[in-house]
Design a protein around this motif. Structure first.
Motif, short mmCIF file in Angstrom:
data_model
loop_
_atom_site.label_atom_id
_atom_site.label_comp_id
_atom_site.label_asym_id
_atom_site.label_seq_id
_atom_site.Cartn_x
_atom_site.Cartn_y
_atom_site.Cartn_z
N LYS A 1 -32.52 -29.24 7.53
CA LYS A 1 -31.19 -29.76 7.82
C LYS A 1 -30.51 -30.37 6.59
O LYS A 1 -29.39 -30.84 6.66
CB LYS A 1 -31.28 -30.80 8.93
CG LYS A 1 -31.83 -30.22 10.24
CD LYS A 1 -32.01 -31.28 11.30
CE LYS A 1 -32.73 -30.72 12.52
NZ LYS A 1 -31.93 -29.73 13.28
N GLN B 1 -36.09 -30.55 16.48
CA GLN B 1 -34.84 -29.81 16.32
C GLN B 1 -33.64 -30.52 16.94
O GLN B 1 -32.50 -30.28 16.56
CB GLN B 1 -34.93 -28.40 16.96
CG GLN B 1 -35.82 -27.44 16.22
CD GLN B 1 -37.22 -27.44 16.77
OE1 GLN B 1 -37.81 -28.50 16.96
NE2 GLN B 1 -37.78 -26.26 17.01
N ASP C 1 -30.00 -33.73 14.65
CA ASP C 1 -29.25 -33.15 13.55
C ASP C 1 -29.03 -34.20 12.46
O ASP C 1 -29.37 -35.37 12.62
CB ASP C 1 -27.92 -32.53 14.02
CG ASP C 1 -27.00 -33.57 14.61
OD1 ASP C 1 -27.10 -34.76 14.25
OD2 ASP C 1 -26.17 -33.20 15.44
N ARG C 2 -28.49 -33.75 11.37
CA ARG C 2 -28.36 -34.62 10.21
C ARG C 2 -27.56 -35.89 10.51
O ARG C 2 -27.91 -36.99 10.09
CB ARG C 2 -27.70 -33.82 9.07
CG ARG C 2 -27.70 -34.59 7.82
CD ARG C 2 -27.40 -33.73 6.63
NE ARG C 2 -27.33 -34.63 5.48
CZ ARG C 2 -27.40 -34.24 4.23
NH1 ARG C 2 -27.51 -32.97 3.95
NH2 ARG C 2 -27.35 -35.12 3.26
N HIS D 1 -31.97 -21.42 6.49
CA HIS D 1 -31.27 -22.68 6.20
C HIS D 1 -31.12 -22.91 4.70
O HIS D 1 -30.89 -24.04 4.27
CB HIS D 1 -31.98 -23.85 6.87
CG HIS D 1 -31.79 -23.86 8.35
ND1 HIS D 1 -32.46 -22.99 9.18
CD2 HIS D 1 -30.98 -24.60 9.15
CE1 HIS D 1 -32.08 -23.21 10.43
NE2 HIS D 1 -31.20 -24.17 10.45
#
Lengths: 309, 309, 309
Positions: free
Chosen positions: C180, C10, C13-14, C207
């Motif tokens: 993501k 987690q 992030d992208r 998401h």
């Protein structure tokens, strides 16, 4: 001053400790700060462990690297040299490994006097990394050096050793080394069933070390410079039961801390069980995860340098 | 002369042995004397052992270091590549490890033909460090080289192989290699229940190697140049009982030494059990903890150089 | 962009994935092609594994070497830091090891949240190499990077995850990361008894990742870009029996290959059991022993560089 085999703590006399080993250990602290050195470049170590080990194998292997030397072979299953039979004798394994040209062999053996036997047949220095119920000389050197560094001296100190003293080899080994100093006073704090054995007490008496036995750490805490807490092996259910309600007598906790001198220290050879509560860790007098851990690296470094450089 | 996989002793013919491997091993002896070399600098070895190992893993890892190469990963629990299930096939593990770009994989597998299977799927050279009941080619090369070094030749020698010959892979592998030489005479000395198996005897017959079977080492001792004693696995209680009072027939002791030629040698692949008494060790004819141990390092070094340099 | 602890997928992030990690991994591929680098010269890693490991320990140790760093201590028996008792707490071990001045500790722990706990007490970066039922973040990064490299993107892909989805941590971790990205469609193909758990499904819903459940891979195979096959643990006899004749529904074989798109890929975290037949291996769409294995090395390299360089 060259050292060869490191077999037992008795081989270190006061001069060797104070004039050679400890200054060298301090030099090693500088080397660690500086990120390492190359004084043992080209030197080869074999880690030959007949039992698994965490701390000790880590310490020697990282010490070798810190000094630029190499661990060329490491095993925790040295009994495999016997191919699974009981046939192989330590003597053959050591003589065989010596033909592979190590500069030093760090040996943990599963029976008493393994390192001594090995040293008789080895053509290279042997460092005793513990033989089960026998010696673990580096442990005692680490502990003594930690005291010296934090308190500036050994002479004249009062030291409480606490816990299962009958079987713990760390308290026993440290007692041997303390016997080389002056005006040391030792308090053995243990349940009746786990008292320090007579051989050590006789040794201390011969060396004019005053000792006293007790069973409540809280009574002694205000009077000592060092509380040397030892490991209470969990499986020893019997002992623990005997501890019973008396358990509090042997645990270092906030209450004990409050009783202690401001500049005293709390030591533990690790691993820790319940015998030191976690709230003690943050106190600056708790050295077991700080200076004592540091010593666990620099003493092996110092020994390796004495032997190999 | 480049070598690729080292899978079985059969792949070494006389020319490869005498003109390439042995001279290279002698060069390796010089390198060991000089404290090492950098001819394999930048080369990477993976030790992939599906069984624990003492001697062999030590030999290859230290050999790699002696030549300036690196052991980048070493495991004695390669079966963990299967994550504890039986699912993983050797093929997948080898193909996977090859993607990590080793220059050589030293493999010990727990089933026959492991190394052969691995070599079929590997993109890098595989060295067989033993597959349980199958081959252990480096062992036989070590033994043969030791004989060559001490006695100056293989042709024309008389060799007694002693002990549990039916199962010992070392005597079997050595027999294969001896089959490549001339005028060699082999004496198989074993209890009736542990005789050399027919496949080897047929092989020797095909290669014009004279062999003879017997059951008393003392009768043969005066006539041989080499006593190749083998390991008597302790758990083999049945065999030992069958040995019974005949045990003396198969043990190398002072009495056997006294019967031997002055320039003969006593070999043993180690680990030793009761089959060579300790008073033999000091005799210069006992090579098992001297020249034979040295060969255990220089033959792996020579193989690694042949493969990687 | 510096990274410190690597605890859970987690935390990536992208942006971190696409702009930092993946480009770095591509740089690492070049370094591997060139035979290594020295950008981590002088850096020290400790491999502290509480469970045995094949692939992951190999990957990190070889990654460290590829970048010129050193593994100064490696153990698969870190529970020995407790001396065989249950007494030692992870916290003490980590704090102790930090005093030995590693630059990074790669930790596999046998209980959930081990790496998280360790990171709270560590003075150096911790990399989570798996905690039993919890996270194995590098695994998911390896998988995601493999998809990106082979298919050029993540957005818009259709991915089938196949097998025992209820317990497999690899499919779970990958699902987290896929959450993501945009327009990703996931098919969970599993027996009724081994469906993906609700926590993941709820996460995906939050998401905006469309997912669909099914139980016949052959129905879905023509529609997906990725078949992510997972490990069927052999001992799970119950599950296998429930599989029963339906087993064919979850196996990747030639029939499934024939149904797949020409530019789709077949992935597997390894070790493989029966769930991918061997005839699939040669197909260029099978990446598990090719690109996915390569990623297993370059992602650890990229993480080590991010943390240490």
């Amino acid at each position: 001053m060259k050292l060869y085999h490191v077999i037992e703590s008795q081989q270190f006399d006061r001069g060797l400790l104070e004039e050679v080993l400890f200054p060298l250990a301090r030099e090693m602290e500088r080397i660690v700060e500086e990120g390492g050195s190359n004084i043992l470049a080209g030197k080869r170590m074999i880690s030959c462990f007949y039992e698994r080990s965490g701390r000790t194998r880590a310490a020697f292997e990282i010490a070798m690297d810190m000094l630029g030397g190499k661990v060329v072979f490491s095993t925790e299953h040295a009994s495999e040299f016997s191919g699974g039979t009981e046939g192989e004798i330590l003597e053959d394994t050591i003589r065989f490994l010596c033909r592979f040209r190590p500069d030093v062999i760090v040996l943990r053996y599963h029976e008493e006097d393994g390192a001594k036997t090995a040293s008789e047949f080895s053509s290279v220095p042997i460092i005793n990394a513990g033989d089960r119920t026998g010696q673990h000389p580096t442990r005692a050197l680490i502990d003594l050096y930690t005291i010296q560094q934090r308190l500036g001296k050994i002479d004249g100190l009062s030291i409480a050793m606490v816990g299962d003293l009958s079987r713990g080899r760390t308290a026993r080994s440290l007692s041997y080394l303390l016997g080389k100093f002056s005006d040391v006073r030792i308090f053995f704090i243990s349940p009746e069933s786990a008292k320090m054995r007579d051989d050590i007490k006789e040794y201390l008496a011969r060396h004019n070390i005053v000792f006293q036995e007790g069973n409540d750490l809280r009574e002694i805490a205000p009077r000592v410079d060092v509380i040397y807490q030892t490991q209470t092996k969990r499986p020893r259910a019997l002992l623990l039961e005997r501890y019973g309600q008396a358990k509090g007598f042997y645990v270092v906790d906030q209450e004990v801390l409050d009783l202690m001198k401001k500049d005293a220290i709390v030591m533990h050879p690790l691993p820790r069980g319940d015998e030191i509560t976690f709230d003690v860790d943050a106190d600056q007098r708790a050295v077991y995860l700080r200076e004592q851990a540091d010593s666990s690296l620099v003493i092996p470094m110092a020994l390796l340098k004495m032997i190999l450089a």
